[in-house]
Each structure stands twice: as C-alpha cells, then as structure tokens.
Scaffold this motif. Structure first.
Motif, mmCIF file in Angstrom:
data_model
loop_
_atom_site.group_PDB
_atom_site.id
_atom_site.type_symbol
_atom_site.label_atom_id
_atom_site.label_comp_id
_atom_site.label_asym_id
_atom_site.label_seq_id
_atom_site.Cartn_x
_atom_site.Cartn_y
_atom_site.Cartn_z
ATOM 1 N N TRP A 173 -15.662 -33.680 -79.987
ATOM 2 C CA TRP A 173 -16.858 -34.725 -79.320
ATOM 3 C C TRP A 173 -16.954 -35.958 -79.923
ATOM 4 O O TRP A 173 -17.171 -37.042 -79.477
ATOM 5 C CB TRP A 173 -17.810 -33.531 -79.464
ATOM 6 N N ALA A 174 -17.092 -35.900 -81.400
ATOM 7 C CA ALA A 174 -17.189 -37.160 -82.041
ATOM 8 C C ALA A 174 -15.898 -38.170 -81.887
ATOM 9 O O ALA A 174 -16.506 -39.244 -81.763
ATOM 10 C CB ALA A 174 -17.270 -36.747 -83.542
ATOM 11 N N VAL A 175 -14.826 -37.595 -81.641
ATOM 12 C CA VAL A 175 -13.433 -38.577 -81.312
ATOM 13 C C VAL A 175 -13.893 -39.379 -79.820
ATOM 14 O O VAL A 175 -13.860 -40.333 -79.811
ATOM 15 C CB VAL A 175 -12.287 -38.109 -81.458
ATOM 16 N N TRP A 176 -14.284 -38.296 -78.953
ATOM 17 C CA TRP A 176 -14.693 -38.986 -77.705
ATOM 18 C C TRP A 176 -15.748 -39.827 -77.690
ATOM 19 O O TRP A 176 -15.755 -40.949 -77.050
ATOM 20 C CB TRP A 176 -14.857 -37.836 -76.592
ATOM 21 N N VAL A 210 -22.591 -43.698 -79.526
ATOM 22 C CA VAL A 210 -23.459 -43.516 -80.864
ATOM 23 C C VAL A 210 -23.690 -42.124 -80.885
ATOM 24 O O VAL A 210 -23.662 -41.428 -81.813
ATOM 25 C CB VAL A 210 -24.317 -44.497 -81.133
ATOM 26 N N TRP A 211 -24.648 -41.514 -79.684
ATOM 27 C CA TRP A 211 -25.287 -40.374 -79.597
ATOM 28 C C TRP A 211 -24.107 -39.261 -79.693
ATOM 29 O O TRP A 211 -24.484 -38.322 -80.284
ATOM 30 C CB TRP A 211 -26.278 -40.108 -78.705
ATOM 31 N N GLN A 212 -23.251 -39.559 -79.163
ATOM 32 C CA GLN A 212 -22.008 -38.547 -79.030
ATOM 33 C C GLN A 212 -21.310 -38.457 -80.404
ATOM 34 O O GLN A 212 -21.002 -37.222 -80.804
ATOM 35 C CB GLN A 212 -20.980 -38.929 -78.038
ATOM 36 N N VAL A 213 -21.221 -39.495 -81.296
ATOM 37 C CA VAL A 213 -20.617 -39.255 -82.610
ATOM 38 C C VAL A 213 -21.593 -38.756 -83.611
ATOM 39 O O VAL A 213 -21.171 -37.739 -84.230
ATOM 40 C CB VAL A 213 -20.418 -40.860 -83.082
ATOM 41 N N VAL A 214 -23.098 -38.857 -83.312
ATOM 42 C CA VAL A 214 -23.998 -38.280 -83.908
ATOM 43 C C VAL A 214 -24.230 -36.632 -83.549
ATOM 44 O O VAL A 214 -24.061 -36.058 -84.635
ATOM 45 C CB VAL A 214 -25.322 -38.781 -83.767
ATOM 46 N N GLY A 215 -23.955 -36.570 -82.500
ATOM 47 C CA GLY A 215 -23.930 -35.025 -82.084
ATOM 48 C C GLY A 215 -22.629 -34.330 -82.357
ATOM 49 O O GLY A 215 -22.726 -32.904 -82.745
ATOM 50 N N GLY A 216 -21.491 -35.098 -82.714
ATOM 51 C CA GLY A 216 -20.315 -34.180 -83.122
ATOM 52 C C GLY A 216 -20.451 -33.971 -84.541
ATOM 53 O O GLY A 216 -20.072 -33.109 -84.976
ATOM 54 N N GLY A 217 -20.994 -34.998 -85.178
ATOM 55 C CA GLY A 217 -21.274 -34.849 -86.853
ATOM 56 C C GLY A 217 -22.168 -33.563 -86.944
ATOM 57 O O GLY A 217 -22.065 -32.880 -87.867
ATOM 58 N N LEU A 218 -23.463 -33.380 -86.078
ATOM 59 C CA LEU A 218 -24.276 -32.349 -86.273
ATOM 60 C C LEU A 218 -23.525 -30.961 -86.002
ATOM 61 O O LEU A 218 -23.805 -30.055 -86.616
ATOM 62 C CB LEU A 218 -25.429 -32.542 -85.198
ATOM 63 N N ILE A 219 -22.676 -30.861 -85.013
ATOM 64 C CA ILE A 219 -21.973 -29.764 -84.737
ATOM 65 C C ILE A 219 -21.095 -29.291 -85.755
ATOM 66 O O ILE A 219 -21.115 -28.146 -86.385
ATOM 67 C CB ILE A 219 -21.179 -29.902 -83.161
#
Length: 60
Positions: A15-18, A39-48
């Motif tokens: 998810w973060a890579v995408w 940006v929000w996808q990268v943050v979300g991937g980090g949170l996951i």
C-alpha cells in the motif's frame, strides 16, 4: 497469528509503495489531489505496518 502479522506487514508495504507511485505521478503532473492522495496512502501504509508489527509483539 504470526502469519496474519506478516500478511498485514506485506500488505501495508505494498500500500505504501503504491502511494509513492501515486505521489510521484501527482508531482510529475502537478496534480494537487493526486499528490495529497499519494501522501495519505504512504502514511496509511506506514500505520498498517506499525500496527501489524505491534500486533505481532502482543503475547496472548
């Protein structure tokens, strides 16, 4: 439990890579909403990833 945690970490990483790909496309095209979404996808991937790593350390 370990398998679930590994699956969640891998999924969060993908998810973060995408998100990075979306962010780069938005920056290239100077598209504000796509950049924000990336940006929000990268943050979300980090949170996951963080949640999965924390979850794997919880002893039942």
């Amino acid at each position: 439990m370990q398998l679930f945690s590994q699956f969640a970490i891998i999924g969060g990483g993908l998810w973060a890579v995408w998100g990075v790909i979306t962010l780069a496309g938005g920056l290239k095209d100077q598209n504000g909403p796509a950049t924000q979404s990336g940006v929000w996808q990268v943050v979300g991937g980090g949170l996951i990833i963080a949640a999965a790593a924390l979850f794997s350390n919880i002893a039942l």
